[in-house]
Design a protein around this motif. Structure first.
Motif, PDB file in Angstrom:
ATOM      1  N   GLY A 141      45.829  37.913  47.964  1.00 51.92           N
ATOM      2  CA  GLY A 141      47.051  37.122  47.914  1.00 51.92           C
ATOM      3  C   GLY A 141      47.316  36.548  46.539  1.00 51.92           C
ATOM      4  O   GLY A 141      48.460  36.561  46.061  1.00 51.92           O
ATOM      5  N   ASN A 142      46.270  36.070  45.880  1.00 46.17           N
ATOM      6  CA  ASN A 142      46.449  35.513  44.534  1.00 46.17           C
ATOM      7  C   ASN A 142      46.856  36.595  43.538  1.00 46.17           C
ATOM      8  O   ASN A 142      47.705  36.361  42.675  1.00 46.17           O
ATOM      9  CB  ASN A 142      45.179  34.806  44.076  1.00 46.17           C
ATOM     10  CG  ASN A 142      45.026  33.449  44.707  1.00 46.17           C
ATOM     11  OD1 ASN A 142      45.993  32.714  44.853  1.00 46.17           O
ATOM     12  ND2 ASN A 142      43.818  33.110  45.101  1.00 46.17           N
ATOM     13  N   LEU A 143      46.227  37.767  43.650  1.00 46.81           N
ATOM     14  CA  LEU A 143      46.605  38.862  42.760  1.00 46.81           C
ATOM     15  C   LEU A 143      48.057  39.282  43.000  1.00 46.81           C
ATOM     16  O   LEU A 143      48.810  39.517  42.046  1.00 46.81           O
ATOM     17  CB  LEU A 143      45.665  40.049  42.960  1.00 46.81           C
ATOM     18  CG  LEU A 143      44.279  39.898  42.337  1.00 46.81           C
ATOM     19  CD1 LEU A 143      43.315  40.928  42.912  1.00 46.81           C
ATOM     20  CD2 LEU A 143      44.356  40.011  40.829  1.00 46.81           C
ATOM     21  N   CYS A 144      48.451  39.375  44.270  1.00 51.81           N
ATOM     22  CA  CYS A 144      49.844  39.741  44.587  1.00 51.81           C
ATOM     23  C   CYS A 144      50.820  38.683  44.089  1.00 51.81           C
ATOM     24  O   CYS A 144      51.898  39.008  43.578  1.00 51.81           O
ATOM     25  CB  CYS A 144      50.007  39.947  46.094  1.00 51.81           C
ATOM     26  SG  CYS A 144      49.291  41.499  46.670  1.00 51.81           S
ATOM     27  N   MET A 145      50.462  37.429  44.230  1.00 47.59           N
ATOM     28  CA  MET A 145      51.333  36.356  43.765  1.00 47.59           C
ATOM     29  C   MET A 145      51.528  36.443  42.246  1.00 47.59           C
ATOM     30  O   MET A 145      52.643  36.340  41.749  1.00 47.59           O
ATOM     31  CB  MET A 145      50.762  34.992  44.151  1.00 47.59           C
ATOM     32  CG  MET A 145      51.657  33.829  43.757  1.00 47.59           C
ATOM     33  SD  MET A 145      51.098  32.241  44.379  1.00 47.59           S
ATOM     34  CE  MET A 145      49.472  32.131  43.699  1.00 47.59           C
ATOM     35  N   MET A 146      50.426  36.662  41.521  1.00 47.65           N
ATOM     36  CA  MET A 146      50.545  36.751  40.065  1.00 47.65           C
ATOM     37  C   MET A 146      51.326  37.997  39.651  1.00 47.65           C
ATOM     38  O   MET A 146      52.137  37.949  38.726  1.00 47.65           O
ATOM     39  CB  MET A 146      49.149  36.750  39.421  1.00 47.65           C
ATOM     40  CG  MET A 146      48.442  35.411  39.501  1.00 47.65           C
ATOM     41  SD  MET A 146      49.397  34.046  38.788  1.00 47.65           S
ATOM     42  CE  MET A 146      49.554  34.561  37.088  1.00 47.65           C
ATOM     43  N   ARG A 147      51.086  39.116  40.344  1.00 40.46           N
ATOM     44  CA  ARG A 147      51.846  40.333  40.027  1.00 40.46           C
ATOM     45  C   ARG A 147      53.327  40.115  40.339  1.00 40.46           C
ATOM     46  O   ARG A 147      54.197  40.545  39.572  1.00 40.46           O
ATOM     47  CB  ARG A 147      51.281  41.520  40.802  1.00 40.46           C
ATOM     48  CG  ARG A 147      51.886  42.845  40.365  1.00 40.46           C
ATOM     49  CD  ARG A 147      51.199  44.024  40.971  1.00 40.46           C
ATOM     50  NE  ARG A 147      51.437  44.082  42.409  1.00 40.46           N
ATOM     51  CZ  ARG A 147      51.018  45.075  43.195  1.00 40.46           C
ATOM     52  NH1 ARG A 147      50.328  46.077  42.676  1.00 40.46           N
ATOM     53  NH2 ARG A 147      51.270  45.056  44.490  1.00 40.46           N
ATOM     54  N   GLY A 148      53.624  39.414  41.439  1.00 46.61           N
ATOM     55  CA  GLY A 148      55.014  39.089  41.765  1.00 46.61           C
ATOM     56  C   GLY A 148      55.655  38.221  40.693  1.00 46.61           C
ATOM     57  O   GLY A 148      56.817  38.416  40.323  1.00 46.61           O
ATOM     58  N   LEU A 149      54.907  37.261  40.189  1.00 44.18           N
ATOM     59  CA  LEU A 149      55.421  36.426  39.094  1.00 44.18           C
ATOM     60  C   LEU A 149      55.702  37.265  37.855  1.00 44.18           C
ATOM     61  O   LEU A 149      56.705  37.056  37.160  1.00 44.18           O
ATOM     62  CB  LEU A 149      54.401  35.337  38.740  1.00 44.18           C
ATOM     63  CG  LEU A 149      54.374  34.120  39.632  1.00 44.18           C
ATOM     64  CD1 LEU A 149      53.164  33.256  39.303  1.00 44.18           C
ATOM     65  CD2 LEU A 149      55.638  33.317  39.462  1.00 44.18           C
ATOM     66  N   ALA A 150      54.799  38.198  37.563  1.00 46.93           N
ATOM     67  CA  ALA A 150      54.995  39.061  36.395  1.00 46.93           C
ATOM     68  C   ALA A 150      56.229  39.937  36.582  1.00 46.93           C
ATOM     69  O   ALA A 150      57.025  40.106  35.654  1.00 46.93           O
ATOM     70  CB  ALA A 150      53.750  39.913  36.155  1.00 46.93           C
ATOM     71  N   TYR A 151      56.406  40.498  37.797  1.00 47.90           N
ATOM     72  CA  TYR A 151      57.615  41.285  38.055  1.00 47.90           C
ATOM     73  C   TYR A 151      58.859  40.414  37.895  1.00 47.90           C
ATOM     74  O   TYR A 151      59.860  40.839  37.314  1.00 47.90           O
ATOM     75  CB  TYR A 151      57.600  41.877  39.467  1.00 47.90           C
ATOM     76  CG  TYR A 151      56.768  43.129  39.618  1.00 47.90           C
ATOM     77  CD1 TYR A 151      56.913  44.200  38.746  1.00 47.90           C
ATOM     78  CD2 TYR A 151      55.855  43.246  40.660  1.00 47.90           C
ATOM     79  CE1 TYR A 151      56.160  45.352  38.895  1.00 47.90           C
ATOM     80  CE2 TYR A 151      55.098  44.390  40.822  1.00 47.90           C
ATOM     81  CZ  TYR A 151      55.253  45.445  39.941  1.00 47.90           C
ATOM     82  OH  TYR A 151      54.511  46.587  40.093  1.00 47.90           O
ATOM     83  N   GLY A 152      58.819  39.198  38.410  1.00 52.06           N
ATOM     84  CA  GLY A 152      59.962  38.296  38.300  1.00 52.06           C
ATOM     85  C   GLY A 152      60.248  37.890  36.869  1.00 52.06           C
ATOM     86  O   GLY A 152      61.399  37.703  36.481  1.00 52.06           O
ATOM     87  N   SER A 153      59.210  37.775  36.063  1.00 55.20           N
ATOM     88  CA  SER A 153      59.387  37.389  34.660  1.00 55.20           C
ATOM     89  C   SER A 153      59.862  38.560  33.810  1.00 55.20           C
ATOM     90  O   SER A 153      60.601  38.382  32.855  1.00 55.20           O
ATOM     91  CB  SER A 153      58.068  36.846  34.100  1.00 55.20           C
ATOM     92  OG  SER A 153      57.668  35.711  34.817  1.00 55.20           O
ATOM     93  N   ARG A 154      59.401  39.767  34.166  1.00 58.86           N
ATOM     94  CA  ARG A 154      59.792  40.959  33.412  1.00 58.86           C
ATOM     95  C   ARG A 154      61.252  41.296  33.667  1.00 58.86           C
ATOM     96  O   ARG A 154      61.977  41.684  32.759  1.00 58.86           O
ATOM     97  CB  ARG A 154      58.885  42.124  33.803  1.00 58.86           C
ATOM     98  CG  ARG A 154      59.121  43.370  32.976  1.00 58.86           C
ATOM     99  CD  ARG A 154      58.129  44.432  33.255  1.00 58.86           C
ATOM    100  NE  ARG A 154      58.400  45.060  34.556  1.00 58.86           N
ATOM    101  CZ  ARG A 154      57.773  46.137  34.994  1.00 58.86           C
ATOM    102  NH1 ARG A 154      56.827  46.685  34.255  1.00 58.86           N
ATOM    103  NH2 ARG A 154      58.070  46.655  36.161  1.00 58.86           N
ATOM    104  N   ASP A 155      61.660  41.184  34.921  1.00 58.58           N
ATOM    105  CA  ASP A 155      63.051  41.344  35.335  1.00 58.58           C
ATOM    106  C   ASP A 155      63.649  42.683  34.920  1.00 58.58           C
ATOM    107  O   ASP A 155      64.741  42.749  34.372  1.00 58.58           O
ATOM    108  CB  ASP A 155      63.904  40.185  34.802  1.00 58.58           C
ATOM    109  CG  ASP A 155      65.156  39.983  35.645  1.00 58.58           C
ATOM    110  OD1 ASP A 155      65.131  40.364  36.836  1.00 58.58           O
ATOM    111  OD2 ASP A 155      66.152  39.475  35.108  1.00 58.58           O
ATOM    112  N   GLY A 156      62.907  43.755  35.205  1.00 61.08           N
ATOM    113  CA  GLY A 156      63.424  45.098  34.937  1.00 61.08           C
ATOM    114  C   GLY A 156      64.017  45.688  36.203  1.00 61.08           C
ATOM    115  O   GLY A 156      64.137  45.025  37.240  1.00 61.08           O
TER     116      GLY A 156
END
Length: 180
Positions: free
Chosen positions: A133-148
């Protein structure tokens, strides 16, 4: 005078209605000497070996990298995490990748962070669902920050996994903004 007598009466009523707990009796042993059992030579040797056992090279590198990350020396921490990952025991690989991904995230290098989080999720043995869950949350944050392109859907999917595994709980958060 009337005020004082009212105050005394109130104090008396409160103390009269207070609960009385039984007094516990204790017995005191005077002049008792407690001795520890004799230590055998085998026990002494084992304790000495435990105390003198040096940390592994991985533990030293991991701790050094962690301290660098805490000090916000992210590029140096990444270099040391790279060294630690090469000699990492299998049960610690996910943690090294997670922390190295966090360093990349802090440097706003979202592609590398996503790569580390994905590798940790797919190629390592996770000890429990909360780590996933923590890894998914951080990856989700990275996807949200990258915004591609397609990142919003990936972000929402990862945040949903984080919530399902218990890494994210409570009311909807700002992380879930735009996710239905």
């Amino acid at each position: 005078m009337r005020y004082l007598s009212s105050l005394l009466f109130l104090a008396f009523c409160l103390t009269a209605n207070a609960q009385n707990y039984p007094k516990y009796k204790t017995t005191r042993v005077k002049d008792t000497v407690f001795t520890q059992p004799e230590k055998t030579n085998e026990i002494i040797i084992a304790e000495t070996q435990l105390a003198e056992e040096p940390e592994s090279e991985f533990d030293e590198l991991f701790e050094k990298a962690r301290q660098l990350a805490v000090a916000k020396e992210f590029k140096q921490a990444i270099a040391v995490f790279n060294e630690a990952l090469v000699i990492s025991p299998p049960e610690n690989e996910y943690l090294v990748l997670h922390l190295r991904g966090n360093c990349y995230f802090s440097l706003k290098e979202f592609d590398q962070a996503i790569s580390d989080y994905t590798r940790a999720l797919k190629e390592t043995k996770l000890p429990h669902d909360n780590a996933k869950g923590n890894l998914c949350m951080m990856r989700g944050l990275a996807y949200g920050s990258r915004d591609g392109e397609g990142d919003k859907e990936r972000k929402c999917a990862d945040i949903a996994v984080a919530r399902a595994t218990g890494a994210l709980s409570g009311d909807r958060t700002i992380l879930e903004e735009g996710c239905d």
